[in-house]
Write a protein that holds these residues in place. Structure first.
Motif, short mmCIF file in Angstrom:
data_model
loop_
_atom_site.label_atom_id
_atom_site.label_comp_id
_atom_site.label_asym_id
_atom_site.label_seq_id
_atom_site.Cartn_x
_atom_site.Cartn_y
_atom_site.Cartn_z
N ASP A 128 0.75 -1.22 -0.05
CA ASP A 128 -0.02 0.10 0.03
C ASP A 128 0.81 1.14 -0.04
N PHE B 202 2.54 2.47 -2.14
CA PHE B 202 3.85 2.46 -2.88
C PHE B 202 4.07 3.81 -3.87
N THR B 203 3.11 3.94 -4.59
CA THR B 203 3.16 5.16 -5.29
C THR B 203 3.43 6.47 -4.58
N SER C 268 4.77 6.74 -1.76
CA SER C 268 6.03 6.93 -1.21
C SER C 268 7.15 7.26 -1.97
N VAL C 269 6.84 6.64 -3.35
CA VAL C 269 7.99 7.36 -4.56
C VAL C 269 7.64 8.61 -4.92
N MET C 270 6.48 9.06 -4.84
CA MET C 270 6.14 10.51 -5.21
C MET C 270 6.93 11.56 -4.11
N LYS D 134 9.69 11.00 -2.57
CA LYS D 134 10.66 10.80 -2.40
C LYS D 134 11.51 11.34 -3.79
N LEU D 135 10.74 11.81 -4.57
CA LEU D 135 11.55 12.26 -5.87
C LEU D 135 11.84 13.78 -5.53
N PRO D 136 13.06 13.96 -6.34
CA PRO D 136 13.74 15.24 -5.92
C PRO D 136 12.95 16.45 -6.25
N PRO D 137 13.09 17.62 -5.46
CA PRO D 137 12.12 18.73 -5.63
C PRO D 137 12.21 19.27 -6.74
N GLU D 138 11.08 19.78 -7.42
CA GLU D 138 10.87 20.40 -8.65
C GLU D 138 11.84 21.80 -8.84
N LYS E 145 11.81 24.46 -14.83
CA LYS E 145 10.38 24.19 -15.30
C LYS E 145 10.08 25.33 -16.39
N LYS F 64 12.01 25.21 -19.70
CA LYS F 64 11.47 24.46 -20.49
C LYS F 64 10.17 24.82 -21.09
N LEU G 23 9.23 25.44 -24.93
CA LEU G 23 8.09 24.65 -25.54
C LEU G 23 7.04 25.81 -26.42
N ARG H 65 4.56 15.93 -12.91
CA ARG H 65 4.53 15.27 -12.03
C ARG H 65 3.36 14.21 -11.87
N VAL I 133 3.87 5.26 -12.24
CA VAL I 133 4.41 4.48 -11.21
C VAL I 133 3.20 3.64 -10.92
N GLN J 280 3.75 -0.30 -10.86
CA GLN J 280 4.38 -0.59 -9.52
C GLN J 280 4.31 -2.17 -9.06
N GLU K 178 10.90 -3.79 -1.69
CA GLU K 178 10.31 -2.26 -1.79
C GLU K 178 11.20 -1.08 -1.89
N GLN L 48 11.29 1.26 -5.26
CA GLN L 48 10.96 2.64 -5.37
C GLN L 48 12.22 3.31 -5.93
N ILE M 105 12.29 6.18 -9.13
CA ILE M 105 13.16 7.43 -8.74
C ILE M 105 14.19 7.49 -9.87
#
Ligand SMILES: [Zn+2]
Lengths: 212, 187
Positions: free
Chosen positions: A61, A63-64, A66-68, A70-74, A79, A82, A86, B17, B24, B28, B46, B50, B54
């Protein structure tokens, strides 16, 4: 045919869909007469079936999430760069409006003084500009930060910025235009910031696209 | 589906994002499953799964949209899992205590090696038994068997994911199948 070297090699190629027609025939013929290879082939096919029958597993549960997290800050500026790359046309337009808006607002805030485009024969009474009875203004008249009373005639467009056209006869029920003197052109009344900007943009475009 | 993913990736490249979140969510389960089967430890799997996403996000601009995204993603997953297995200290296996990993726990694996196949089948669900046998394969066969039969990639795609010649992929899949045949013939 050697069972170990040739037949088994052909079995694997068969399972990989990597076998020629005549090789397949050779294999089939061998299987018909060799029980050991038949058994071997059966076991291989069964192994594949068993492998394909295994259950799938779900990710834990959140999972997504937690990944989001942990992503490096924008990096905001990256941005924007870019985005600019465009959308070059939109970027040009945005920059144009930033300059316009900045410039117009500055002039809106900075001068609150009464400005009249023409002063000959006009009466200036405090914050009010009067076009007297017997006067005809030739050309456009712009009054900024002041009110205007027209008793005479304006042979051109009248623009009042941040001010009002004053009715000398307030009890006249016929309306504004009837009470004023003659305006032989368009009467424009600008007293909101937005309209002020629009007025500027309009005149900007008029100047840009003017054909002499 | 591949086209939908490609569209999402283009949006991610533009800095969206939310589009990556959808990517993901879509992958996943498969990526986690792959990591779990390769690693054998739910917690570590896990962690690595992850890390796969990343890294994909950080390196998204190096992904060429003309290629298949899943192939690219599995390449990251394969590199990370194999790297983790290599870095393991030998005593890891003795210390490993795995909870809720469908019988992938290292003790039961060690124990199962000393039992007869019939007893194994009695003690474990068939599917768990198969997974155990996959887990017992040497890592170089395990990853390819997983990619071929659990993830259903073509041999060419596996060659791309593993960055090895097609011939090597074929040899390894043959050997992996033979090894599993010997283990599963009594089931
Ligand atoms: Zn034979």
């Amino acid at each position: 045919m050697k069972c170990k070297k040739e037949a088994i090699e052909l079995m694997h190629r068969y399972l990989d869909g990597d076998i020629l027609k005549e090789e397949e025939t050779t294999l089939r013929k061998h299987l018909e007469e060799c029980e050991t290879c038949q058994q071997h082939f059966h076991e291989l096919k069964r192994t594949v079936t068993l492998l394909q029958s295994t259950e799938n597993i779900q990710a834990p549960d959140h999972f997504t999430a937690s990944v989001m997290a942990k992503l490096p800050p924008e990096k905001k500026h990256v941005k924007y760069i870019k985005w600019f790359k465009l959308h070059p046309v939109l970027t040009a337009a945005a920059i144009f409006f930033i300059f316009m808006f900045g410039g117009v607002l500055t002039s809106w805030n900075q001068d609150n003084q009464l400005v009249v485009s023409k002063q000959e024969d006009l009466i200036i009474d405090g914050e009010t500009v009067i076009v007297p009875h017997d006067v005809t203004v030739e050309g456009d008249l712009v009054v900024k930060n002041g009110n205007l009373i027209i008793e005479g005639t304006v042979d051109g467009n009248v623009t009042i910025i941040n001010g009002q056209l004053i009715d000398e006869q307030p009890f006249d029920q016929e309306g504004l235009m009837a009470s004023v003197g003659e305006v032989n052109g368009e009467l424009t009344h600008v007293d909101q910031v937005f309209e002020w900007m629009l007025y500027h943009i309009k005149s900007f475009f008029k100047n840009v696209f003017a054909v002499d | 589906m591949e086209q939908l993913i490609k569209d999402k990736i283009i949006q991610v490249k533009r800095g969206n994002r939310a589009a990556f979140e959808e990517v993901v969510a879509f992958f996943q389960d498969r990526i986690y499953h792959h990591c779990l089967r390769m690693i054998g430890n739910a917690h570590e799997a896990e962690d690595i799964a992850q890390e796969v996403f990343i890294r994909a996000y950080v390196n998204i601009h190096s992904f060429d949209e003309r290629r298949k995204f899943s192939t690219w993603l599995y390449r990251i997953a394969t590199n990370l899992t194999i790297d983790r297995i290599r870095k393991r200290k030998p005593d890891y296996y003795l210390d490993a205590e795995i909870k809720g990993t469908d019988g992938l726990d290292m003790y039961s694996q060690l124990a199962s090696d000393h039992r007869q196949p019939d007893e194994e089948v009695e003690g474990l669900e068939l599917k768990q038994f198969i997974h155990n046998e996959i887990a017992n394969l040497p890592a170089k066969y395990r990853s390819i068997i997983m990619l071929r039969y659990i993830e259903e990639f073509s041999l060419n795609e596996i060659s791309e994911i593993m960055d090895m010649p097609l011939g090597t992929v074929k040899t390894r899949i043959h050997r992996g199948r033979e090894a599993l045949r010997k283990k599963l013939r009594h089931v």
